[in-house]
Design a protein around this motif. Sequence first.
Motif, mmCIF file in Angstrom:
data_model
loop_
_atom_site.group_PDB
_atom_site.id
_atom_site.type_symbol
_atom_site.label_atom_id
_atom_site.label_comp_id
_atom_site.label_asym_id
_atom_site.label_seq_id
_atom_site.Cartn_x
_atom_site.Cartn_y
_atom_site.Cartn_z
ATOM 1 N N GLU A 197 0.834 -1.203 0.000
ATOM 2 C CA GLU A 197 0.000 0.000 0.000
ATOM 3 C C GLU A 197 0.873 1.259 0.000
ATOM 4 O O GLU A 197 1.974 1.276 0.525
ATOM 5 N N PHE A 198 0.346 2.321 -0.595
ATOM 6 C CA PHE A 198 0.981 3.633 -0.561
ATOM 7 C C PHE A 198 0.137 4.500 0.362
ATOM 8 O O PHE A 198 -0.996 4.850 0.042
ATOM 9 N N VAL A 199 0.689 4.835 1.534
ATOM 10 C CA VAL A 199 -0.044 5.575 2.549
ATOM 11 C C VAL A 199 0.627 6.917 2.790
ATOM 12 O O VAL A 199 1.845 6.991 2.954
ATOM 13 N N ALA A 200 -0.170 7.980 2.803
ATOM 14 C CA ALA A 200 0.328 9.312 3.132
ATOM 15 C C ALA A 200 -0.037 9.649 4.573
ATOM 16 O O ALA A 200 -1.141 9.345 5.033
ATOM 17 N N LEU A 201 0.892 10.267 5.286
ATOM 18 C CA LEU A 201 0.652 10.807 6.618
ATOM 19 C C LEU A 201 0.531 12.318 6.474
ATOM 20 O O LEU A 201 1.478 12.985 6.045
ATOM 21 N N LEU A 202 -0.638 12.837 6.803
ATOM 22 C CA LEU A 202 -0.957 14.231 6.546
ATOM 23 C C LEU A 202 -1.456 14.873 7.830
ATOM 24 O O LEU A 202 -2.204 14.249 8.593
ATOM 25 N N GLY A 203 -1.077 16.105 8.068
ATOM 26 C CA GLY A 203 -1.544 16.803 9.261
ATOM 27 C C GLY A 203 -0.809 18.112 9.438
ATOM 28 O O GLY A 203 0.204 18.358 8.777
ATOM 29 N N PRO A 204 -1.287 18.970 10.329
ATOM 30 C CA PRO A 204 -0.609 20.241 10.567
ATOM 31 C C PRO A 204 0.750 20.032 11.217
ATOM 32 O O PRO A 204 1.071 18.939 11.695
ATOM 33 N N SER A 205 1.556 21.082 11.237
ATOM 34 C CA SER A 205 2.861 21.017 11.903
ATOM 35 C C SER A 205 2.666 20.634 13.366
ATOM 36 O O SER A 205 1.753 21.113 14.030
ATOM 37 N N GLY A 206 3.534 19.739 13.835
ATOM 38 C CA GLY A 206 3.457 19.305 15.221
ATOM 39 C C GLY A 206 2.447 18.215 15.484
ATOM 40 O O GLY A 206 2.206 17.859 16.638
ATOM 41 N N SER A 207 1.875 17.632 14.444
ATOM 42 C CA SER A 207 0.857 16.595 14.647
ATOM 43 C C SER A 207 1.444 15.212 14.889
ATOM 44 O O SER A 207 0.716 14.287 15.235
ATOM 45 N N GLY A 208 2.763 15.045 14.690
ATOM 46 C CA GLY A 208 3.409 13.771 14.983
ATOM 47 C C GLY A 208 3.828 12.963 13.773
ATOM 48 O O GLY A 208 4.306 11.828 13.924
ATOM 49 N N ALA A 244 -1.690 8.759 -2.898
ATOM 50 C CA ALA A 244 -1.892 7.753 -1.850
ATOM 51 C C ALA A 244 -3.103 6.868 -2.098
ATOM 52 O O ALA A 244 -4.133 7.320 -2.610
ATOM 53 N N ASP A 245 -2.973 5.595 -1.716
ATOM 54 C CA ASP A 245 -4.136 4.697 -1.669
ATOM 55 C C ASP A 245 -5.038 5.085 -0.503
ATOM 56 O O ASP A 245 -6.256 5.120 -0.629
ATOM 57 N N ARG A 246 -4.410 5.376 0.655
ATOM 58 C CA ARG A 246 -5.132 5.848 1.830
ATOM 59 C C ARG A 246 -4.300 6.933 2.507
ATOM 60 O O ARG A 246 -3.073 6.978 2.355
ATOM 61 N N ILE A 247 -4.992 7.776 3.257
ATOM 62 C CA ILE A 247 -4.346 8.887 3.951
ATOM 63 C C ILE A 247 -4.692 8.801 5.428
ATOM 64 O O ILE A 247 -5.866 8.653 5.790
ATOM 65 N N ALA A 248 -3.667 8.900 6.276
ATOM 66 C CA ALA A 248 -3.876 9.005 7.715
ATOM 67 C C ALA A 248 -3.725 10.474 8.091
ATOM 68 O O ALA A 248 -2.650 11.049 7.900
ATOM 69 N N ILE A 249 -4.796 11.070 8.595
ATOM 70 C CA ILE A 249 -4.744 12.459 9.027
ATOM 71 C C ILE A 249 -4.459 12.478 10.522
ATOM 72 O O ILE A 249 -5.216 11.900 11.315
ATOM 73 N N LEU A 250 -3.355 13.128 10.892
ATOM 74 C CA LEU A 250 -2.941 13.188 12.292
ATOM 75 C C LEU A 250 -3.285 14.544 12.887
ATOM 76 O O LEU A 250 -3.180 15.582 12.214
ATOM 77 N N ARG A 251 -3.665 14.520 14.160
ATOM 78 C CA ARG A 251 -3.933 15.739 14.910
ATOM 79 C C ARG A 251 -3.468 15.536 16.347
ATOM 80 O O ARG A 251 -3.896 14.593 17.007
ATOM 81 N N GLU A 252 -2.551 16.387 16.789
ATOM 82 C CA GLU A 252 -2.062 16.353 18.163
ATOM 83 C C GLU A 252 -1.643 14.949 18.595
ATOM 84 O O GLU A 252 -1.968 14.478 19.678
ATOM 85 N N GLY A 253 -0.912 14.274 17.712
ATOM 86 C CA GLY A 253 -0.352 12.970 18.050
ATOM 87 C C GLY A 253 -1.293 11.795 17.919
ATOM 88 O O GLY A 253 -0.925 10.669 18.267
ATOM 89 N N ARG A 254 -2.501 12.023 17.429
ATOM 90 C CA ARG A 254 -3.474 10.943 17.238
ATOM 91 C C ARG A 254 -3.886 10.854 15.773
ATOM 92 O O ARG A 254 -3.788 11.839 15.035
ATOM 93 N N VAL A 255 -4.380 9.684 15.369
ATOM 94 C CA VAL A 255 -4.930 9.523 14.027
ATOM 95 C C VAL A 255 -6.397 9.933 14.069
ATOM 96 O O VAL A 255 -7.232 9.263 14.680
ATOM 97 N N ALA A 256 -6.710 11.065 13.425
ATOM 98 C CA ALA A 256 -8.086 11.558 13.401
ATOM 99 C C ALA A 256 -8.949 10.717 12.470
ATOM 100 O O ALA A 256 -10.130 10.463 12.754
ATOM 101 N N GLN A 257 -8.376 10.290 11.336
ATOM 102 C CA GLN A 257 -9.105 9.435 10.395
ATOM 103 C C GLN A 257 -8.103 8.814 9.438
ATOM 104 O O GLN A 257 -7.117 9.438 9.058
#
Length: 345
Positions: free
Chosen positions: A30-41, A205-218
């Motif tokens: 799988e091709f997964v992107a990790l996406l989120g604001p600065s400092g999200s982990g 990406a096949d799927r995207i993990a959106i991070l917020r404050e060190g957690r996976v939001a979705q």
Amino acid sequence: MSVEIAGLTRRFGAGRPALHGVELLVRGGEFVALLGPSGSGKTTLLRVLAGLDVPDAGQVRIDGRDVAGVPARARGIGFVFQSYALFRHMTVFENVAFGLRVRPRGARPREAEIAARVRRLLELVQVPELERRYPEQISGGQRQRVALARALAIEPRLLLLDEPFGALDAQVRKDLRIWLRGLHDRLGITTLFVTHDQDEAMAVADRIAILREGRVAQFDEPAALFDRPADAFVAGFLGEANRLPCRVAGGLAHFAPLPLAPVPAAVADGPALAFVRPAALVATPGGEGVVRGARHDGRVLHLSVQLGDTLLEATPAPGWEGPRRDDRCGLRIASALVFPADAAD
């Protein structure tokens, strides 16, 4: 090669954890992107996977194997840094060969095999003519390809990329991300890709993990994230959206004092926040709004419309040709994502 992350936590000092109970399951290939604001982990998570940082709690399993205590060089992972981290005193050829030359003697390929592998990789990343040059003698896009070749030299089944295109201009980024996706598909490896660029993540990406404050939001496919966000943070973070305070009553969101018709809302009665994509806010000639500006993104004309004291992004209705600044217009919400106000913080 699959990647399973369970309850992963990493703290730096006494503040909020950089990672806080992260759960993630990446399928092999799988091709997964990790996406989120600065400092999200995002980068911390990548470094833990690579073995360059150690979690305070939780577990990382790569292909079903718990890698706690396994040093970075023994994980068989390719890692490309944002800065590329090429050795300036080495030629392109020697940079790519480095990971093979530093292997223990018993695992080190013969010199002829190293040379053949390096040249195959330089062909693969389409820079075979650069093998005798030094990093400062080639462009940023070329250095990116060399860094990828070096990561691939150890034949990893897992490739980690930390904002690899951050220093490149827009057109080079676009060309390289398409090329990278094609390379991933040809090699059949698992790829995790940190980026702050939403268009980049959505494109490759096949799927995207959106991070917020060190957690996976979705964690979902790009279309699902856009159309069915799990919460108000994801709805507001991904793509453009008008944020409209509203009040839900009897399954309808009401926008008073703005002159907008109510829309269906599947949330409990009370204060709420609606996210309306510009394409779902339709402008028609005549009405209480005023066109303040227009821009074309190459596909769709976007209008900036002032409605009372609120400035909104809208799309002209089919058939309204050439709306101009100061034209009067009405607005209609075709669809909205509505969340309770207390869940929108």
